[in-house]
Design an enzyme around this catalytic site. Sequence first.
Site, mmCIF file in Angstrom:
data_model
loop_
_atom_site.group_PDB
_atom_site.id
_atom_site.type_symbol
_atom_site.label_atom_id
_atom_site.label_comp_id
_atom_site.label_asym_id
_atom_site.label_seq_id
_atom_site.Cartn_x
_atom_site.Cartn_y
_atom_site.Cartn_z
ATOM 1 C CD GLU A 49 -3.250 -1.608 5.688
ATOM 2 O OE1 GLU A 49 -3.514 -2.606 6.362
ATOM 3 O OE2 GLU A 49 -2.701 -0.604 6.176
ATOM 4 C CD GLU A 50 -1.387 2.005 7.732
ATOM 5 O OE1 GLU A 50 -2.173 1.632 8.612
ATOM 6 O OE2 GLU A 50 -0.232 1.583 7.616
ATOM 7 C CG ASP A 79 2.720 0.137 7.715
ATOM 8 O OD1 ASP A 79 2.215 -0.321 6.688
ATOM 9 O OD2 ASP A 79 2.070 0.388 8.751
ATOM 10 C CG HIS A 81 1.194 2.730 12.461
ATOM 11 N ND1 HIS A 81 -0.068 2.338 12.843
ATOM 12 C CD2 HIS A 81 1.402 2.147 11.251
ATOM 13 C CE1 HIS A 81 -0.592 1.551 11.913
ATOM 14 N NE2 HIS A 81 0.298 1.412 10.939
ATOM 15 C CG HIS A 87 -0.505 0.064 2.517
ATOM 16 N ND1 HIS A 87 -0.219 1.252 3.139
ATOM 17 C CD2 HIS A 87 -0.242 -0.905 3.423
ATOM 18 C CE1 HIS A 87 0.192 1.001 4.391
ATOM 19 N NE2 HIS A 87 0.206 -0.299 4.581
ATOM 20 C CG ASP A 145 0.772 -3.680 5.133
ATOM 21 O OD1 ASP A 145 1.713 -2.936 5.446
ATOM 22 O OD2 ASP A 145 -0.420 -3.451 5.438
HETATM 23 ZN ZN LIG Z 1 0.605 -1.245 6.428
#
Ligand SMILES: [Zn+2]
Length: 478
Positions: A347-348, A313, A445, A301, A375
């Site tokens: 995606e998030e 990510d 994140h 993603h 992912d």
């Molecule tokens: Zn991800």
Amino acid sequence: MKKLNQSRLVLQLLIFLLPAVISSVLVQIACFRGSEGNEANKKVARLESSFETIKNLGLTQEKAYDYLKIITSVGGRLTGSPEAEKAVELAVGLLEGAGADRVWTEPVRVRRWIRGGQETALVRSRKFSEQKLQIAALGNSPGTSEAGLQAKVVEVRSFEELAELKNLVKDRIVFFNVPMDRTLTDSFLAYGRAAQFRVRGASEAARYGARAVLVRSMTFRVDDYPHTGLITYDETLPIIPAVALSTADAERLHTWLQEDPELEIFIKLDCQFLGEITSANVIGELRGQLKPEEVILVGGHLDSWDLGSGAHDDAAGCAVAIEVLRLIKEAGLKPDRTVRAVLFMDEEFGGTGGQAYARHENRKKEKHLVALEQDRGGFVPIGLAIGGGQKMLKKLQTIQPYLQPLGIHWIKPGGGGVDVAPLAEQGVITGSLIPDSQKYFDFHHSALDLPEAVHPRELELQAVVLAMVVYFLTQKGV
Ligand SMILES: [Zn+2]
């Protein structure tokens, strides 16, 4: 009489020739079998040499990391942000440069949430001086009023404890201090258990009248970096502000609360929801030579959180997908079926990219056989998880001897993810190459998720293994 003699002669001739005829037939069968065997051997040899070429190209050129650096160069890529839109443009160029036969985008509706300028959390106590907390608003959180909010704190370690303390929660800030379970070697399992307090905590606390929530960040490390992520609000309950707290501050706050249970926390957030806009999935493919409508998909993603630049990510997953396509092309291979790299948006923030892709009318003319989603960070690969039952496992086990030297210790059922889940619902086999994940949540994140956190060779190993698996599937089908 003459006829009888002739017949006898023919019969004698036949008897005389029979052994020669039989042996000739046997020789022909043997030859046929031999050529069949030769053909099979040739196929194996061709596959071996394809794998060798892919491996050598990948490990000497390491292009996946170049792709990752270009994608992350725009910074964090929250859905709907200018950075995400820039990443869409860059990704189109990268797929074209990688040698795709065709590159295009498909629309995706996404939510546009912005963090805003200011995020402040202060501990105010009569027993000790004011303390600043390392926080980050969680995705979907509303901001506070201009003046901010200040309240006493209730610390809990589970939803059960929250329910027990419900009479104390009204007008307070609930502090979910739940560490990831260190005894779990599957870090994703540990993450999943702790993340429920981030995902559902705000609404659970709002149910009892809380004004805001602080959630301990999901990482095994104890450091000063808050890790953001998505909240899902129950729309029937008040929508209250929610922030992630660094693990080091979660430990400190726990201690301070022992010393002064009456302490208060001041929170001021500027984050807000700006509405929906149209963004895009980016798609590139190498067209299949024999069955172009049959697709083997590999994807990651393109969107990310905003604190770092979303390297693990999931620029890593996108970079690997582009590199799979390039390696197959560069190796001069002509796949029977279509190889497709899909860089999903969103995606998030809700998974709308995966849904839009599966629903797009272009899919009606196509048949996806396998969809692999990457992912789980750009770390060294250790295994392959895939659906399709025993048949698929058996098929892939025939190439395991080639994958093993690249670090693949096992092939087992599993894999997939948010982006390919809508395809799985349509019956497509999904899977993922699984990297080592012990360090993943150090970065996930947070502001630490930067290109420096990814090792070029580890990332390339993912691309090499996936290129082999994808190419094999394009030739063998499912
Ligand atoms: Zn991800």
